[in-house]
Design an enzyme around this catalytic site. Structure first.
Site, short mmCIF file in Angstrom:
data_model
loop_
_atom_site.label_atom_id
_atom_site.label_comp_id
_atom_site.label_asym_id
_atom_site.label_seq_id
_atom_site.Cartn_x
_atom_site.Cartn_y
_atom_site.Cartn_z
N ARG A 1 -8.10 28.85 62.63
CA ARG A 1 -8.96 27.92 61.89
C ARG A 1 -8.15 27.09 60.89
O ARG A 1 -7.96 25.90 61.07
CB ARG A 1 -10.08 28.71 61.19
CG ARG A 1 -11.20 27.85 60.63
CD ARG A 1 -10.90 27.18 59.33
NE ARG A 1 -10.58 28.13 58.26
CZ ARG A 1 -10.16 27.75 57.06
NH1 ARG A 1 -10.01 26.48 56.76
NH2 ARG A 1 -9.85 28.67 56.14
N ASP A 2 -7.61 27.73 59.87
CA ASP A 2 -6.94 26.98 58.80
C ASP A 2 -5.66 26.34 59.34
O ASP A 2 -5.27 25.23 58.94
CB ASP A 2 -6.60 27.92 57.62
CG ASP A 2 -6.54 27.19 56.29
OD1 ASP A 2 -6.35 25.96 56.29
OD2 ASP A 2 -6.65 27.85 55.24
N HIS B 1 -6.05 33.93 49.07
CA HIS B 1 -5.78 32.95 50.13
C HIS B 1 -4.74 31.97 49.59
O HIS B 1 -5.08 30.99 48.93
CB HIS B 1 -7.12 32.25 50.45
CG HIS B 1 -7.09 31.22 51.52
ND1 HIS B 1 -7.50 31.48 52.82
CD2 HIS B 1 -6.73 29.92 51.51
CE1 HIS B 1 -7.40 30.37 53.54
NE2 HIS B 1 -6.93 29.41 52.76
N HIS C 1 -1.76 29.25 49.92
CA HIS C 1 -1.00 28.28 50.74
C HIS C 1 0.43 28.24 50.21
O HIS C 1 0.68 28.50 49.03
CB HIS C 1 -1.68 26.92 50.70
CG HIS C 1 -2.88 26.85 51.61
ND1 HIS C 1 -2.78 26.39 52.90
CD2 HIS C 1 -4.16 27.23 51.43
CE1 HIS C 1 -3.98 26.46 53.48
NE2 HIS C 1 -4.84 26.97 52.60
N CYS D 1 -4.52 21.91 54.58
CA CYS D 1 -5.91 21.52 54.33
C CYS D 1 -6.02 20.01 54.50
O CYS D 1 -5.38 19.26 53.77
CB CYS D 1 -6.38 21.92 52.93
SG CYS D 1 -8.05 21.31 52.58
N ASN E 1 -0.85 28.31 55.18
CA ASN E 1 -1.00 29.54 54.39
C ASN E 1 0.31 30.30 54.43
O ASN E 1 1.17 30.05 55.28
CB ASN E 1 -2.07 30.43 55.03
CG ASN E 1 -3.42 29.76 55.06
OD1 ASN E 1 -3.70 28.96 55.94
ND2 ASN E 1 -4.24 30.08 54.09
#
Ligand code: HMG
Ligand code: MG
Length: 299
Positions: A15-16, A207, A209, A240, A249
């Site tokens: 996803r990210d 979380h 990055h 993002c 991340n």
């Protein structure tokens, strides 16, 4: 050092990671990759996101991906859901866990989900209620906790307020996001000690990055305070799309390597991770930024 004995890693690469890759990975390749990840010992994979495909075209095949992967009983399959339309799609795809998200800073929230912070709460509250009614667990994300690309430093009172409002909705876990990778270990230590006064440690995840190469250092700062749940993206894939300059991340493979060296327990097989990272690396047509993948390429 006083460190937790067991760590949970939540893989967010599908996803990210993929949401910010320029190359659109074909659906079947995503499915193959997630199937490999499912066999690596990971207990949690965020596989896609049910946001508007106009905003994140890379994940427009969310329903198909979720319906087509092999479900390993040991793995929780999660996905981002911004609103009721997203929840409908997530339920159609029978996702295990729904992840709602919003930002601590007003302008990032507006840019990311096209709503003010106050407009967002009732939307997310309805998603949480309906997801629960459908028997799903719910995770929350709060973004821009350590800094916002538009506003800079974010007031800690505002962070605490948003965290409080999300947890009050009845979510199971809240992930604290350094969306643009500006945090440093002192700031992490300071803020997490603050949050501890208000919220149970066990309900929070981190979380980070890695935009400025600080994510592992920040992870260590959180580990030292006893936090034990971390989001990461295999190979350091991603970023993002609404936070200019944000990179991926913390890399799952680098995190696993660090935990292995430190003797902290987890269930993940690093060799299998490297195999899975090699697969997705060949699909995004660029070398993945993690140190473990760099070492692997140079062997
Ligand atoms: P909007 O345009 O304000 O939506 O977008 P709307 O409610 O006004 O609806 C407009 C149209 O979109 C309608 O269609 C809806 O049906 C449709 P029409 O009637 O015009 O034909 N629509 C949808 N279609 C499919 N799926 C949906 C959906 N919702 C509405 N879910 C919205 C609002 C939230 C949808 C939009 O802004 C959006 O999709 N944003 C997503 C942004 C995003 O994905 N950002 C990246 C993820 S967050 C992140 O990376 C941070 C994190 O990693 C933590 C960290 O690092 O800090 C989690
Ligand atoms: Mg993120």
């Amino acid at each position: 050092m006083d460190l937790p004995e067991n760590i949970t890693i939540k893989e967010v690469g599908p996803r990210d990671g993929l949401q910010n890759e320029k190359t659109e990975v074909p659906t079947q390749d995503k499915i193959d990759w997630i199937n490999q990840l499912s066999e690596s010992g990971l207990s949690y994979i965020e596989i896609t996101s049910f946001v508007h495909p106009k905003w994140i075209p890379q994940l427009k095949d969310a329903v198909e991906v979720a319906k087509s992967i092999n479900r390993n009983e040991e793995v929780t399959y999660a996905a981002l859901v911004p609103n009721m339309k997203g929840l409908e799609r997530a339920l159609e795809a029978d996702i295990d866990e729904v992840s709602i998200f919003m930002s601590a800073s007003e302008s990032h929230n507006q840019n990311n989900i096209n709503k003010s912070i106050d407009q967002t709460y009732p939307i997310l509250k309805e998603v949480v209620n309906e997801a629960r009614r459908a028997g799903k667990t719910v995770r929350g994300y709060v973004s821009t906790v350590f800094g916002c690309p538009y506003e800079g430093k974010v007031d800690e009172k505002q962070v605490i307020k948003v965290c409080h409002n999300l947890l009050e909705m009845g979510i199971d876990e809240l992930s604290i996001g350094d969306t643009i990778g500006v945090a440093n270990p002192i700031q992490v230590d300071y803020l997490l000690r603050k949050l501890e006064r208000y919220f149970p440690k066990d309900q929070l995840a981190l979380h980070f990055h890695d935009t400025r190469g600080m994510a592992l250092a920040n992870t260590l700062a959180a580990l030292q305070l006893g936090y034990h749940t971390f989001d990461s993206s295999l190979g350091g894939l991603g970023g993002c799309p609404y936070a200019k300059g944000a990179s991926g991340n913390v890399a799952t493979d680098d995190l696993v390597h660090m935990l292995n060296e430190m003797g902290i327990h987890h269930q993940i097989d690093l060799d299998k991770l490297i195999e899975a990272a090699s697969l997705i690396q060949s699909k995004v047509n660029k070398p993945l930024p993690s140190k473990q993948m760099e070492i692997f390429r140079n062997q």
